[in-house]
Design a protein around this motif. Structure first.
Motif, short mmCIF file in Angstrom:
data_model
loop_
_atom_site.label_atom_id
_atom_site.label_comp_id
_atom_site.label_asym_id
_atom_site.label_seq_id
_atom_site.Cartn_x
_atom_site.Cartn_y
_atom_site.Cartn_z
N THR A 53 14.07 25.43 2.52
CA THR A 53 13.91 26.08 3.82
C THR A 53 12.71 27.01 3.87
N ASP A 54 12.26 27.52 2.72
CA ASP A 54 11.08 28.39 2.70
C ASP A 54 9.78 27.61 2.72
N GLY A 55 9.88 26.26 2.78
CA GLY A 55 8.69 25.43 2.88
C GLY A 55 8.14 24.96 1.56
N LEU A 56 8.67 25.41 0.44
CA LEU A 56 8.19 24.96 -0.86
C LEU A 56 8.92 23.69 -1.27
N LEU A 57 8.28 22.92 -2.12
CA LEU A 57 8.98 21.78 -2.71
C LEU A 57 10.19 22.30 -3.48
N THR A 58 11.25 21.51 -3.54
CA THR A 58 12.40 21.90 -4.35
C THR A 58 11.96 22.01 -5.80
N PRO A 59 12.68 22.75 -6.63
CA PRO A 59 12.27 22.91 -8.03
C PRO A 59 12.06 21.58 -8.76
N HIS A 60 12.94 20.60 -8.53
CA HIS A 60 12.75 19.30 -9.20
C HIS A 60 11.46 18.64 -8.75
N TRP A 61 11.12 18.75 -7.47
CA TRP A 61 9.88 18.15 -6.98
C TRP A 61 8.66 18.94 -7.43
#
Length: 133
Positions: A53-61
Motif C-alpha cells: 500500500t505504500d507503493g513499494l514492491l513487496t519484500p519478496h519482489w
C-alpha cells in the motif's frame, strides 16, 4: 507440454500465475525461490508483481528485483502483470520497474495489466502477449 523458456514468477497470486502458465505452456516459480540461474535460463518471463500500500514492491519482489538486477536481460521478453496494487496507486512504479528492466536489456512486450482493471481481462492480455514470448 511445458516450455522451460517461459517462466511465470508469482508471489501470493499462485492461482493466477498457474492460469497464465497453463495458457502459455509455461513453468511457474515462486518469487520466494527464484534465482539468477533460472532467470538466465529462461527466454521469456511473466512477472506477476505485487506492490504494498505504500507503493513499494513487496519484500519478496524486492529480493527478486535484486536477482533480476544481477542478470543480463538482453534478449529476454518480459510481460508485467500487477497482481496486487492499483494502477492509480502504482502505475508510475510499475512503469519505473519496466524502465529499469529495459535498462538491463529486457524487451518489455506489453503494457502492464492490473488485476481488477475494468475493460481489460486476463484472457485478452494473455492472447496479446503470447505471440511475443
Amino acid at each position: 507440454m511445458k516450455h522451460e523458456s517461459i517462466v511465470v514468477v508469482y508471489d501470493s497470486g499462485q492461482a493466477i500465475a498457474e492460469e497464465i502458465a497453463d495458457k502459455l505452456g509455461a513453468e511457474t516459480i515462486s518469487v520466494q525461490s527464484v534465482n539468477s540461474r533460472q532467470i538466465e535460463n529462461s527466454q521469456s518471463l511473466v512477472l506477476a508483481v505485487e506492490f504494498q500500500t505504500d507503493g513499494l514492491l513487496t519484500p519478496h519482489w524486492q529480493y527478486a528485483y535484486l536477482a533480476l538486477s544481477e542478470v543480463d536481460l538482453s534478449g529476454k521478453n518480459i510481460a508485467v502483470y500487477v497482481a496486487q496494487g492499483s494502477k492509480q496507486n502504482n502505475g508510475t512504479l510499475a512503469k519505473e520497474l519496466c524502465d529499469r528492466l529495459r535498462e538491463k536489456g529486457a524487451r518489455i512486450i506489453s503494457d502492464q495489466l492490473y488485476a481488477g482493471t475494468s475493460g481489460r481481462n486476463l484472457e485478452n492480455w494473455i492472447c496479446a502477449i503470447s505471440p511475443n514470448l
